[in-house]
Design a protein around this motif. Structure first.
Motif, PDB file in Angstrom:
ATOM      1  N   LEU A 124       0.819  -1.210   0.000  1.00  0.00           N
ATOM      2  CA  LEU A 124       0.000   0.000   0.000  1.00  0.00           C
ATOM      3  C   LEU A 124       0.861   1.271   0.000  1.00  0.00           C
ATOM      4  CD1 LEU A 124      -3.103   0.563   0.371  1.00  0.00           C
ATOM      5  CD2 LEU A 124      -2.616   0.832   2.795  1.00  0.00           C
ATOM      6  N   VAL A 125       1.984   1.224   0.711  1.00  0.00           N
ATOM      7  CA  VAL A 125       2.851   2.409   0.768  1.00  0.00           C
ATOM      8  C   VAL A 125       4.020   2.280  -0.223  1.00  0.00           C
ATOM      9  CG1 VAL A 125       2.231   2.918   3.164  1.00  0.00           C
ATOM     10  CG2 VAL A 125       4.261   1.525   2.693  1.00  0.00           C
ATOM     11  N   ASP A 126       3.846   1.381  -1.200  1.00  0.00           N
ATOM     12  CA  ASP A 126       4.849   1.176  -2.245  1.00  0.00           C
ATOM     13  C   ASP A 126       6.192   0.698  -1.711  1.00  0.00           C
ATOM     14  OD1 ASP A 126       3.255   1.755  -4.454  1.00  0.00           O
ATOM     15  OD2 ASP A 126       3.460   3.907  -4.102  1.00  0.00           O
ATOM     16  N   LEU A 127       6.148  -0.140  -0.687  1.00  0.00           N
ATOM     17  CA  LEU A 127       7.374  -0.739  -0.171  1.00  0.00           C
ATOM     18  C   LEU A 127       7.241  -2.268  -0.176  1.00  0.00           C
ATOM     19  CD1 LEU A 127       8.335   1.524   2.902  1.00  0.00           C
ATOM     20  CD2 LEU A 127       9.483   1.424   0.692  1.00  0.00           C
ATOM     21  N   GLY A 128       6.530  -2.760  -1.181  1.00  0.00           N
ATOM     22  CA  GLY A 128       6.344  -4.206  -1.296  1.00  0.00           C
ATOM     23  C   GLY A 128       7.691  -4.907  -1.344  1.00  0.00           C
ATOM     24  N   GLY A 129       7.865  -5.991  -0.564  1.00  0.00           N
ATOM     25  CA  GLY A 129       9.106  -6.750  -0.568  1.00  0.00           C
ATOM     26  C   GLY A 129      10.203  -6.182   0.315  1.00  0.00           C
ATOM     27  N   PHE A 130       9.917  -5.130   1.071  1.00  0.00           N
ATOM     28  CA  PHE A 130      10.929  -4.504   1.929  1.00  0.00           C
ATOM     29  C   PHE A 130      11.000  -5.109   3.326  1.00  0.00           C
ATOM     30  CE2 PHE A 130      12.771  -0.391   0.266  1.00  0.00           C
ATOM     31  CZ  PHE A 130      12.402  -0.590  -1.045  1.00  0.00           C
ATOM     32  N   GLU A 131      10.257  -6.216   3.551  1.00  0.00           N
ATOM     33  CA  GLU A 131      10.129  -6.769   4.903  1.00  0.00           C
ATOM     34  C   GLU A 131      11.447  -6.935   5.647  1.00  0.00           C
ATOM     35  OE1 GLU A 131       8.256  -7.670   2.431  1.00  0.00           O
ATOM     36  OE2 GLU A 131       6.283  -8.379   3.069  1.00  0.00           O
ATOM     37  N   ARG A 132      12.451  -7.478   4.979  1.00  0.00           N
ATOM     38  CA  ARG A 132      13.686  -7.839   5.706  1.00  0.00           C
ATOM     39  C   ARG A 132      14.743  -6.743   5.664  1.00  0.00           C
ATOM     40  NH1 ARG A 132      10.459 -11.354   7.044  1.00  0.00           N
ATOM     41  NH2 ARG A 132      10.333  -9.734   8.598  1.00  0.00           N
ATOM     42  N   ARG A 133      14.382  -5.599   5.142  1.00  0.00           N
ATOM     43  CA  ARG A 133      15.365  -4.506   5.104  1.00  0.00           C
ATOM     44  C   ARG A 133      15.543  -3.902   6.491  1.00  0.00           C
ATOM     45  NH1 ARG A 133      15.848  -2.387  -0.271  1.00  0.00           N
ATOM     46  NH2 ARG A 133      16.769  -0.473   0.536  1.00  0.00           N
ATOM     47  N   VAL A 146       7.312   3.537   6.197  1.00  0.00           N
ATOM     48  CA  VAL A 146       7.259   2.400   7.126  1.00  0.00           C
ATOM     49  C   VAL A 146       6.427   2.788   8.354  1.00  0.00           C
ATOM     50  CG1 VAL A 146       8.606   0.885   8.644  1.00  0.00           C
ATOM     51  CG2 VAL A 146       9.466   1.438   6.356  1.00  0.00           C
ATOM     52  N   ALA A 147       6.670   4.008   8.838  1.00  0.00           N
ATOM     53  CA  ALA A 147       5.903   4.481  10.000  1.00  0.00           C
ATOM     54  C   ALA A 147       4.415   4.545   9.657  1.00  0.00           C
ATOM     55  CB  ALA A 147       6.415   5.857  10.434  1.00  0.00           C
ATOM     56  N   LEU A 148       4.127   4.965   8.447  1.00  0.00           N
ATOM     57  CA  LEU A 148       2.733   5.036   7.992  1.00  0.00           C
ATOM     58  C   LEU A 148       2.131   3.630   7.908  1.00  0.00           C
ATOM     59  CD1 LEU A 148       0.511   6.898   6.865  1.00  0.00           C
ATOM     60  CD2 LEU A 148       1.547   6.632   4.605  1.00  0.00           C
ATOM     61  N   ALA A 149       2.918   2.693   7.345  1.00  0.00           N
ATOM     62  CA  ALA A 149       2.449   1.307   7.230  1.00  0.00           C
ATOM     63  C   ALA A 149       2.188   0.719   8.614  1.00  0.00           C
ATOM     64  CB  ALA A 149       3.480   0.470   6.480  1.00  0.00           C
ATOM     65  N   ARG A 150       3.071   1.013   9.559  1.00  0.00           N
ATOM     66  CA  ARG A 150       2.900   0.489  10.917  1.00  0.00           C
ATOM     67  C   ARG A 150       1.612   1.022  11.555  1.00  0.00           C
ATOM     68  NH1 ARG A 150       7.344   1.774  15.358  1.00  0.00           N
ATOM     69  NH2 ARG A 150       6.397   3.803  15.105  1.00  0.00           N
ATOM     70  N   ARG A 178       2.594  14.113  -1.939  1.00  0.00           N
ATOM     71  CA  ARG A 178       1.683  13.526  -2.937  1.00  0.00           C
ATOM     72  C   ARG A 178       1.446  12.048  -2.643  1.00  0.00           C
ATOM     73  NH1 ARG A 178       4.460  15.932  -7.070  1.00  0.00           N
ATOM     74  NH2 ARG A 178       5.461  13.963  -7.531  1.00  0.00           N
ATOM     75  N   GLU A 179       2.545  11.336  -2.346  1.00  0.00           N
ATOM     76  CA  GLU A 179       2.428   9.903  -2.053  1.00  0.00           C
ATOM     77  C   GLU A 179       1.573   9.673  -0.813  1.00  0.00           C
ATOM     78  OE1 GLU A 179       6.863   8.785  -3.804  1.00  0.00           O
ATOM     79  OE2 GLU A 179       6.531   8.922  -1.634  1.00  0.00           O
ATOM     80  N   LEU A 180       1.805  10.507   0.184  1.00  0.00           N
ATOM     81  CA  LEU A 180       1.062  10.383   1.433  1.00  0.00           C
ATOM     82  C   LEU A 180      -0.428  10.588   1.173  1.00  0.00           C
ATOM     83  CD1 LEU A 180       1.201  10.086   4.500  1.00  0.00           C
ATOM     84  CD2 LEU A 180       1.687  12.528   4.670  1.00  0.00           C
ATOM     85  N   ARG A 181      -0.730  11.583   0.374  1.00  0.00           N
ATOM     86  CA  ARG A 181      -2.126  11.861   0.059  1.00  0.00           C
ATOM     87  C   ARG A 181      -2.764  10.683  -0.693  1.00  0.00           C
ATOM     88  NH1 ARG A 181      -5.694  16.005   0.176  1.00  0.00           N
ATOM     89  NH2 ARG A 181      -7.305  15.717  -1.364  1.00  0.00           N
ATOM     90  N   GLN A 182      -2.007  10.111  -1.615  1.00  0.00           N
ATOM     91  CA  GLN A 182      -2.513   8.964  -2.378  1.00  0.00           C
ATOM     92  C   GLN A 182      -2.831   7.783  -1.469  1.00  0.00           C
ATOM     93  OE1 GLN A 182       0.489   8.326  -5.323  1.00  0.00           O
ATOM     94  NE2 GLN A 182      -0.256   9.984  -6.634  1.00  0.00           N
TER      95      GLN A 182
END
Ligand code: ATP
Length: 332
Positions: A124-133, A146-150, A178-182
């Protein structure tokens, strides 16, 4: 507008300071509301009252008619993004996002459910696949997401953001805004965010509540605040403003005894009007901001086409639109 969140006559005092002074406002379902005001105006206090970190001395807060004034933060189902994100540096991205939802699932089934949720909100926040970073390996904008996703992972009813973009350098801010608004619009979540920057409030907020000394000065869309400010404070805090008094105010079309507020684009050079000398010209592309010193010592900012006048030139200034306010001496 279907009202979702209601703040009713909320007052909060800290000793002699009234950080929230009988503030009443309603926020629509899915609306993005900006709390805008100068330092110390009570923005953070209002956000903390909404989150439940503070309890009002008077008044109430309700979500869909349910009074939550005394409901503890964890039980409100509000998501919060802190100014400095408050991510856990020793946990990876996935663990950070899972933080608020790990308590729910038990055993293998619970774990799979958590992982699915984490993957979904990261997508949703365009960080698909970033789990293990690792969190430290992310850019400021990515950490913000990430903070938004949390905050979104537990599916909160309301999203609260404290100065969401202040940690980012100016070049990144516009894009991140813009991304945040989306993302907010995709989730259709009712959102309240704090900012002291007008541009951010205008860009991200559907409506903006202007606070001053704990009081609500005005609430409205960006257009309403800019074109129809109800107080001199809002007129000068929101957008650039020439504030003029006395003979100059009258010469520009203001009423007797009033303060005239004129936006730079509402002043123009003409054959007659208030006389002055162009002292400065700031080129900004399609227009230039001219600083004019009036014969009575006034300072005007005039937005006009770049070739409209030269530095040192004698000019006359006229107003195409004047906002008049009773003179209470209250100017920034
Ligand atoms: P800033 O933009 O500087 O963060 P703000 O608009 O968020 O300001 P608040 O932090 O809400 O303003 O503060 C409003 C007023 O309440 C200020 O005068 C502040 O000093 C006071 N205040 C806030 N929290 C407390 C506290 N815990 N104890 C005492 N005074 C407080």
């Amino acid at each position: 507008m279907t009202v979702f969140l209601t703040i009713d006559a909320v007052t909060k005092r800290f000793g002699a300071v009234v950080a929230a002074d009988a503030v009443s406002l309603s926020i629509g379902r899915g609306e993005i509301l900006a709390l805008l005001g100068p330092s110390g105006s009570g923005k953070t206090t209002m956000l903390r009252l909404l989150a439940g970190f503070e309890t009002p001395d008077a008044g109430s807060i309700a979500v869909e008619g349910e009074d939550v004034t005394r409901v503890p933060p964890a039980r409100r189902r509000f998501g919060m993004v802190f100014q400095h994100y408050a991510l856990f540096p020793h946990l990876d991205v996935g663990e950070n996002v899972a933080f608020g939802i790990t308590g729910r699932g038990k055993g293998e089934g619970g774990r799979v459910e958590v992982e699915r949720t984490v993957a979904r909100v990261l997508e949703l926040v365009d960080l698909g696949g970033f789990e293990r970073r690792k969190v430290q390996e992310l850019s400021g904008g990515q950490q913000q997401r990430v903070a938004l996703a949390r905050a979104l992972a537990p599916e909160p009813r309301v999203l609260l953001l404290d100065e969401p973009l202040s940690n980012l350098d100016p070049a990144l801010r516009e894009r991140t805004r813009r991304e945040l608004r989306q993302v907010i619009q995709r989730v259709k979540i009712t959102t309240v965010f704090v900012t002291h920057e007008q541009e951010e409030a205008f860009d991200l907020g559907d409506r903006i509540a202007v606070l001053r000394d704990g009081r609500l000065e005005q609430i409205g869309t960006a257009d309403e605040l800019y074109e129809r400010p109800t107080t001199l404070f809002v007129a000068t805090f929101v957008g650039r403003a020439n504030v003029l008094r006395g003979a100059t105010a009258r010469a520009l079309g203001g009423k007797d005894g009033d303060v005239a507020v004129v936006r730079p684009e509402q002043l123009q050079f003409a054959d007659a009007g208030v006389p002055g000398i162009v002292r400065e010209r700031r080129y900004t592309g399609p227009a230039a901001l001219f600083i004019v010193e009036g014969d009575r010592g006034e300072r005007f900012e005039v937005l006009a086409e770049p070739g409209a006048a030269r530095v040192g030139e004698r000019v006359y200034v006229q107003a195409t639109h004047v906002l008049s306010f009773a003179d209470a001496g209250e100017v920034r």
